[in-house]
Design a protein around this motif. Sequence first.
Motif, mmCIF file in Angstrom:
data_model
loop_
_atom_site.group_PDB
_atom_site.id
_atom_site.type_symbol
_atom_site.label_atom_id
_atom_site.label_comp_id
_atom_site.label_asym_id
_atom_site.label_seq_id
_atom_site.Cartn_x
_atom_site.Cartn_y
_atom_site.Cartn_z
ATOM 1 N N ALA A 4 0.799 -1.220 -0.072
ATOM 2 C CA ALA A 4 -0.032 -0.203 -0.062
ATOM 3 C C ALA A 4 0.985 1.142 -0.099
ATOM 4 C CB ALA A 4 -0.857 -0.173 1.269
ATOM 5 N N GLY A 5 0.320 2.307 -0.360
ATOM 6 C CA GLY A 5 0.975 3.642 -0.255
ATOM 7 C C GLY A 5 2.206 3.975 -0.681
ATOM 8 N N ILE A 6 3.189 4.425 0.069
ATOM 9 C CA ILE A 6 4.507 4.738 -0.349
ATOM 10 C C ILE A 6 5.234 3.603 -0.897
ATOM 11 C CG2 ILE A 6 6.560 6.032 0.257
ATOM 12 C CD1 ILE A 6 5.078 7.649 2.318
ATOM 13 N N GLY A 7 5.195 2.468 -0.129
ATOM 14 C CA GLY A 7 5.845 1.359 -0.470
ATOM 15 C C GLY A 7 5.446 0.769 -1.911
ATOM 16 N N ARG A 8 4.070 0.792 -2.219
ATOM 17 C CA ARG A 8 3.410 0.584 -3.446
ATOM 18 C C ARG A 8 4.041 1.235 -4.319
ATOM 19 N NH1 ARG A 8 -2.722 -0.359 -3.233
ATOM 20 N NH2 ARG A 8 -2.551 1.767 -3.108
ATOM 21 N N GLU A 9 4.029 2.516 -4.264
ATOM 22 C CA GLU A 9 4.412 3.515 -5.182
ATOM 23 C C GLU A 9 6.208 3.254 -5.318
ATOM 24 O OE1 GLU A 9 2.648 5.550 -6.926
ATOM 25 O OE2 GLU A 9 4.199 6.398 -7.974
ATOM 26 N N PHE A 10 6.772 2.829 -4.578
ATOM 27 C CA PHE A 10 8.106 2.943 -4.668
ATOM 28 C C PHE A 10 8.358 1.384 -5.521
ATOM 29 C CE2 PHE A 10 9.967 5.052 -1.007
ATOM 30 C CZ PHE A 10 11.108 5.461 -1.439
ATOM 31 N N ARG A 31 9.480 0.666 -13.095
ATOM 32 C CA ARG A 31 9.676 1.393 -14.257
ATOM 33 C C ARG A 31 10.996 1.545 -14.694
ATOM 34 N NH1 ARG A 31 6.420 6.170 -12.931
ATOM 35 N NH2 ARG A 31 4.748 4.915 -12.189
ATOM 36 N N ARG A 32 11.896 1.656 -13.624
ATOM 37 C CA ARG A 32 13.379 1.922 -13.853
ATOM 38 C C ARG A 32 13.998 0.629 -14.205
ATOM 39 N NH1 ARG A 32 15.620 6.742 -10.528
ATOM 40 N NH2 ARG A 32 13.903 8.161 -10.264
ATOM 41 N N GLY A 33 13.307 -0.501 -14.162
ATOM 42 C CA GLY A 33 13.912 -1.723 -14.608
ATOM 43 C C GLY A 33 14.315 -2.566 -13.379
ATOM 44 N N PHE A 34 13.848 -2.395 -12.304
ATOM 45 C CA PHE A 34 14.413 -3.363 -11.045
ATOM 46 C C PHE A 34 13.437 -4.488 -11.171
ATOM 47 C CE2 PHE A 34 16.541 0.416 -9.763
ATOM 48 C CZ PHE A 34 17.349 0.324 -8.850
ATOM 49 N N ASP A 35 14.121 -5.727 -10.902
ATOM 50 C CA ASP A 35 13.232 -6.682 -10.172
ATOM 51 C C ASP A 35 12.942 -6.308 -8.788
ATOM 52 O OD1 ASP A 35 13.502 -8.287 -12.498
ATOM 53 O OD2 ASP A 35 15.283 -9.518 -11.818
ATOM 54 N N LEU A 36 11.695 -7.223 -8.219
ATOM 55 C CA LEU A 36 11.562 -6.515 -7.069
ATOM 56 C C LEU A 36 11.384 -7.720 -5.997
ATOM 57 C CD1 LEU A 36 8.892 -4.088 -8.220
ATOM 58 C CD2 LEU A 36 10.934 -3.396 -7.497
ATOM 59 N N LEU A 37 11.588 -7.596 -4.845
ATOM 60 C CA LEU A 37 10.751 -8.447 -3.802
ATOM 61 C C LEU A 37 9.955 -7.598 -2.692
ATOM 62 C CD1 LEU A 37 11.179 -11.184 -2.551
ATOM 63 C CD2 LEU A 37 12.960 -10.605 -0.998
ATOM 64 N N LEU A 38 8.581 -8.051 -2.926
ATOM 65 C CA LEU A 38 7.870 -7.348 -2.142
ATOM 66 C C LEU A 38 7.327 -7.724 -0.794
ATOM 67 C CD1 LEU A 38 5.311 -6.827 -5.597
ATOM 68 C CD2 LEU A 38 7.000 -5.096 -4.535
ATOM 69 N N HIS A 51 5.709 -4.260 -16.793
ATOM 70 C CA HIS A 51 7.271 -3.906 -17.166
ATOM 71 C C HIS A 51 8.257 -5.076 -17.622
ATOM 72 C CE1 HIS A 51 6.059 0.107 -15.649
ATOM 73 N NE2 HIS A 51 5.495 -0.282 -14.689
ATOM 74 N N GLY A 52 7.632 -6.079 -17.467
ATOM 75 C CA GLY A 52 8.440 -7.205 -17.668
ATOM 76 C C GLY A 52 9.569 -7.810 -16.785
ATOM 77 N N VAL A 53 9.328 -7.252 -15.422
ATOM 78 C CA VAL A 53 10.442 -7.599 -14.195
ATOM 79 C C VAL A 53 9.946 -8.720 -13.455
ATOM 80 C CG1 VAL A 53 11.260 -5.166 -14.326
ATOM 81 C CG2 VAL A 53 9.317 -5.934 -12.837
ATOM 82 N N ALA A 54 10.920 -9.182 -12.797
ATOM 83 C CA ALA A 54 10.344 -10.286 -11.798
ATOM 84 C C ALA A 54 9.874 -9.490 -10.566
ATOM 85 C CB ALA A 54 11.501 -11.112 -11.381
ATOM 86 N N ALA A 55 8.776 -9.880 -10.129
ATOM 87 C CA ALA A 55 8.168 -9.349 -8.860
ATOM 88 C C ALA A 55 7.564 -10.231 -7.945
ATOM 89 C CB ALA A 55 7.341 -8.196 -9.377
ATOM 90 N N ASP A 56 8.499 -10.943 -7.061
ATOM 91 C CA ASP A 56 7.929 -11.737 -6.144
ATOM 92 C C ASP A 56 7.559 -11.354 -4.785
ATOM 93 O OD1 ASP A 56 8.715 -14.050 -7.717
ATOM 94 O OD2 ASP A 56 10.670 -13.668 -7.226
ATOM 95 N N ALA A 57 6.338 -11.719 -4.182
ATOM 96 C CA ALA A 57 5.937 -11.480 -3.080
ATOM 97 C C ALA A 57 6.657 -12.185 -1.735
ATOM 98 C CB ALA A 57 4.408 -11.829 -3.032
ATOM 99 N N TRP A 58 6.800 -11.548 -0.713
ATOM 100 C CA TRP A 58 7.470 -12.302 0.516
ATOM 101 C C TRP A 58 6.535 -11.890 1.731
ATOM 102 C CZ3 TRP A 58 12.246 -14.660 1.161
ATOM 103 C CH2 TRP A 58 12.526 -15.039 2.439
ATOM 104 N N PRO A 59 5.277 -12.311 1.961
ATOM 105 C CA PRO A 59 4.422 -12.182 3.101
ATOM 106 C C PRO A 59 5.237 -12.227 4.385
ATOM 107 C CG PRO A 59 3.249 -13.730 1.413
ATOM 108 C CD PRO A 59 4.819 -13.584 1.165
ATOM 109 N N ALA A 60 5.228 -11.309 5.127
ATOM 110 C CA ALA A 60 5.780 -11.305 6.559
ATOM 111 C C ALA A 60 5.451 -10.407 7.363
ATOM 112 C CB ALA A 60 7.413 -11.610 6.306
#
Length: 268
Positions: free
Chosen positions: A20-26, A32-39, A58-67
């Motif tokens: 949510a919020g600021i983190g989701r915007e990051f 958009r800047r081409g980073f893979d993400l661990l959310l 964006h064609g990047v990897a974006a994995d969820a890490w629920p914790a």
Amino acid sequence: MPTTKSDSTRPLAVITGASAGIGREFARQLARRGFDLLLVARDAERLSALGAELRAEHGVAADAWPADLSRDDGMRPLAEFLAQNERVTLLVNNAGFGTKGKLATRPVAEQATMLELHVMAPMLLTRAVLPRMIARRDGRIITVASVASFTASPGNVNYCATKAYNRVFTEGLALELSGTGVRVQVLCPGFTHTEFHDRMQVDKSKGIPGWAWLEADRVVRESLDAAFGNGPVVVIPGKRYRAVVFALRYMPLWVRRLMQERYGRARI
Ligand SMILES: NC(=O)c1ccc[n+]([C@@H]2O[C@H](COP(=O)([O-])OP(=O)(O)OC[C@H]3O[C@@H](n4cnc5c(N)ncnc54)[C@H](OP(=O)(O)O)[C@@H]3O)[C@@H](O)[C@H]2O)c1
């Protein structure tokens, strides 16, 4: 769970409070800047949905890490994973929450949770990523504090104190890291439209003037421009808030105290 090995040559950004919020915007701006993400956040469904959206767009990897990062069994496994991961180029310590009311009236567990989430988790995650970043002579760590880190406010004592910890910790770390190629930033936003105030059950239409509100996309843009440009360690989005912080830092203490008492009375 993502593995530490990957064929991707893209840099990896880890974002706490990404649901949510600021983190989701990051997450959106870094994709958009081409980073893979661990959310990272507690809400697995929201993280997975965001990951799917960013992969598709964006064609990047974006994995969820629920914790739950306020708990030992939430923060420590993540810290261990990050310590082993070669690819972490950016860590954003963003997860956080606010409370409303005098310390003596708030549940002890809630206030202890705030200290774990705002202080212990960012310290542990930062400590986990530093050795590999220093060895690579490359890396960025952004910790989200607040304009509140420059003040003290009744009804908000642990929030201000934990955010002050984030700021002083980062300012000290920046000195330790001088010449290593690793850069740290403490991001100090003022009031920002997110879910933060709704979760606190604060009526946003009362007491806070319209000019004081920032949009999350601007907060994050200013942070990332500073982090990847030659920006300062302490980033305060918006000219108005930079003026507020300047005034708070240099006004006589007795004036500051009077203002803090007045503002605090209005919000509790
Ligand atoms: N909005 C403002 O006016 C403002 C101003 C200055 C600073 N900040 C700071 O900005 C940061 C982000 O806040 P926001 O405004 O974006 O609020 P938000 O919209 O409520 O988002 C908070 C995020 O933190 C996560 N989170 C909360 N508790 C968590 C826990 N125990 N473990 C893991 N994740 C947790 C939430 O996800 P889950 O619920 O899914 O866990 C969510 O993703 C916070 O550190 C806040 O103090 C906000």
